[in-house]
Design an enzyme around this catalytic site. Structure first.
Site, mmCIF file in Angstrom:
data_model
loop_
_atom_site.group_PDB
_atom_site.id
_atom_site.type_symbol
_atom_site.label_atom_id
_atom_site.label_comp_id
_atom_site.label_asym_id
_atom_site.label_seq_id
_atom_site.Cartn_x
_atom_site.Cartn_y
_atom_site.Cartn_z
ATOM 1 N N THR A 30 -12.190 5.712 -51.293
ATOM 2 C CA THR A 30 -12.775 7.023 -51.588
ATOM 3 C C THR A 30 -14.168 7.184 -51.001
ATOM 4 O O THR A 30 -14.664 8.307 -50.886
ATOM 5 C CB THR A 30 -12.856 7.258 -53.109
ATOM 6 O OG1 THR A 30 -13.736 6.281 -53.682
ATOM 7 C CG2 THR A 30 -11.479 7.170 -53.746
ATOM 8 N N CYS A 34 -20.102 3.882 -58.045
ATOM 9 C CA CYS A 34 -20.192 4.286 -59.445
ATOM 10 C C CYS A 34 -20.957 3.252 -60.251
ATOM 11 O O CYS A 34 -21.183 2.125 -59.808
ATOM 12 C CB CYS A 34 -18.793 4.412 -60.068
ATOM 13 S SG CYS A 34 -17.655 5.513 -59.219
ATOM 14 N N CYS A 38 -18.128 4.065 -65.450
ATOM 15 C CA CYS A 38 -17.572 5.337 -64.964
ATOM 16 C C CYS A 38 -16.262 5.649 -65.685
ATOM 17 O O CYS A 38 -15.381 4.783 -65.807
ATOM 18 C CB CYS A 38 -17.328 5.256 -63.461
ATOM 19 S SG CYS A 38 -16.742 6.818 -62.756
ATOM 20 N N ARG A 63 -21.202 7.262 -51.142
ATOM 21 C CA ARG A 63 -21.940 8.345 -51.777
ATOM 22 C C ARG A 63 -21.782 8.249 -53.293
ATOM 23 O O ARG A 63 -20.826 7.651 -53.796
ATOM 24 C CB ARG A 63 -21.460 9.703 -51.284
ATOM 25 C CG ARG A 63 -20.021 10.039 -51.611
ATOM 26 C CD ARG A 63 -19.619 11.396 -51.044
ATOM 27 N NE ARG A 63 -18.296 11.804 -51.463
ATOM 28 C CZ ARG A 63 -17.167 11.446 -50.862
ATOM 29 N NH1 ARG A 63 -17.220 10.653 -49.807
ATOM 30 N NH2 ARG A 63 -15.995 11.875 -51.306
ATOM 31 N N ASP A 439 -51.980 -13.831 -84.472
ATOM 32 C CA ASP A 439 -52.000 -12.510 -85.098
ATOM 33 C C ASP A 439 -51.815 -12.629 -86.604
ATOM 34 O O ASP A 439 -50.925 -13.360 -87.084
ATOM 35 C CB ASP A 439 -50.888 -11.643 -84.501
ATOM 36 C CG ASP A 439 -50.856 -10.249 -85.098
ATOM 37 O OD1 ASP A 439 -51.724 -9.441 -84.748
ATOM 38 O OD2 ASP A 439 -49.959 -9.991 -85.927
#
Length: 490
Positions: A30, A34, A38, A63, A439
């Site tokens: 594709t 992702c 996803c 992409r 502390d």
């Protein structure tokens, strides 16, 4: 982690959101990459490829997925856990150093050659600093496109692109949509945004305990610089190109973020600093699993899992406040800091609340008159020496600074002891293993839960909590009844 194919495949097949940001999965059939969680049907194993960064996936020609929006996933927790050159570089890239100073500027601040930085980032992340900065610019552009009504030319330059053409080409390449299509796709049917205000969602890895995180920030807030209002923490920000106001609201599955900026070029830097302030890129499952190994801490971890370390948006500010807070109450420390901000900070206008000033920077405090401070003489001396050292860049507390060197330099200064050094290391430098056994609250908690309370013995006991001792501090503080442990009343 992206090299562990079996583990990555299991994460993708189980849609495990804990691994979002750790790696990115791509599908060769594709051409899309992702996040592991996803929601689409997982691809065939033989079609999967894994990358350590979004930039590496983009360089490989993939992409971004339009369903899971991988660019909006939490950042890798590694960059806030490690102190090596790659982690320091990644923190600086996120803070916008490459966009402001270029790769030579990044290399100079890190003390390495450009070639060394390129080689190390490519070896670990599959992309160099320019590609990593480009991926960040693309994410900033998407945020501006989706959350504002700015003209696209203004979006391009605010996101850091050198030209409109580069902006258009990058958006089309990464998101498979033109900028106008991207805006139309997400804004159709939504109410118009408030002019001048950007509304964002800051994702995090669950679980998250908002009580100690926002409670601490609200309880120690400097009047005029910070406030808790209408269920949100608000503060002023001194930024590279101007100033801003951030409003951060804890919500079940994200932190709501509203930003009012005088210069939109500061957007990506502001988001990075807000995420760092709230420790949103942490891996709470890994932290809590280790701390549960101590039977004494386990009940506190189980009661409120996902505690974060409240950090800072400005290391200089926190260092000054740490010295002001030496051996005084939280209320007294706030008063001292507020006086400093009112006298020396830049006034700002806040139409949505009661913020009045930016906390003064090194330049504004360089000429500070010690006699004007209502502090013991020794502490006035410590404060002025620290301000001078930070103003002269003799001590580097920046996001890309060397934690070990900064500790040594702070320790060498008169009046700065282990409590101050480790407080700065934990909250300003972001060291997840910083520990403050001296502390008062930590020692009281140790006595209450039945572990050694002297600093040396407590440090030996805490060795089992490494490398997450800063998170153990949050759980120890939770044993006391103090406002830092809970959200303020509405």
């Amino acid at each position: 982690m992206h090299d562990d194919m079996e583990r990555c495949i299991r994460a993708v097949q189980s849609k495990d959101a804990r691994f979002d940001g750790w790696f990115f999965g791509a599908v060769i059939t594709t051409g899309i990459y992702c996040r592991p969680s996803c929601p689409v049907v997982p691809p065939k194993i033989e079609n999967m490829r894994f990358y350590p960064s979004a930039a590496a996936a983009q360089l490989a020609g993939f992409r971004a997925c339009k369903r899971c929006r991988p660019d909006a996933s939490p950042g890798s927790p590694e960059w806030n856990e490690r102190a090596d050159i790659v982690a320091r570089a990644m923190r600086m890239i996120a803070d916008g150093v490459v966009d402001r100073d270029g790769v030579p500027g990044l290399a100079a601040q890190l003390g390495y050659s450009t070639r060394q930085i390129e080689r190390q980032l490519r070896a670990e992340l599959g992309a160099g600093p320019l590609a990593l900065a480009r991926a960040q610019r693309a994410q900033t552009a998407r945020l501006l496109i989706e959350t504002s009504t700015l003209p696209m030319s203004d979006v391009a330059f605010a996101a850091g692109f050198a030209s409109i053409r580069t902006f258009n080409d990058t958006v089309r390449e990464i998101f498979a949509l033109t900028p106008t299509q991207l805006r139309d796709r997400v804004t159709r049917g939504r109410p118009a945004a408030t002019p001048g205000v950007l509304s964002l969602r800051l994702p995090f890895r669950a679980p998250l305990c908002p009580g100690n995180l926002f409670g601490h920030l609200a309880a120690t807030a400097v009047p005029g610089v910070e406030e808790w209002r209408d269920g949100a923490y608000r503060r002023t920000l001194r930024l590279p190109h101007g100033h801003g106001i951030a409003t951060l609201r804890p919500l079940p599955d994200h932190v709501g973020c509203q930003l009012a900026l005088t210069d939109l070029r500061d957007l990506s830097t502001t988001i990075s600093r807000c995420r760092r302030l709230l420790d949103l890129d942490a891996d709470p499952v890994a932290v809590d699993d280790l701390l549960r190994g101590d039977p004494v801490l386990a009940p506190f971890v189980d009661k409120d899992p996902g505690r974060r370390v409240p950090r800072t948006v400005d290391a200089f500010e926190f260092a000054v406040r740490a010295v002001l807070g030496q051996q005084v109450s939280t209320a007294a420390a706030r008063t001292h800091a507020a006086r400093l901000a009112t006298t020396h900070g830049e006034p700002i206008t806040d139409s949505a609340g009661g913020l009045t000033h930016l906390f003064p920077g090194p330049g504004a405090l360089a000429s500070l008159d010690p006699a004007a401070l209502a502090l013991p003489r020794s502490r006035r001396t410590t404060l002025t020496l620290l301000i001078a050292a930070l103003a002269a860049d003799e001590i580097d507390l920046s996001v890309g600074g060397d934690w070990h060197r900064a500790r040594a330099q702070l320790s060498a200064m008169p009046g700065i002891g282990p409590w101050t050094v480790e407080s700065i290391a934990m909250r300003a430098l972001g060291d997840p293993d910083a520990f403050i056994p001296t502390d008062f609250g930590i020692r009281a908690a140790a006595r209450e839960i039945g572990i050694p309370s002297t600093p040396a013995a407590l440090t030996r006991h805490a060795a089992a909590w490494r490398p997450w001792r800063a998170y153990a501090v949050q759980y120890l503080w939770a044993t006391g009844d103090h406002p830092i442990n809970r959200l303020p009343a509405a």
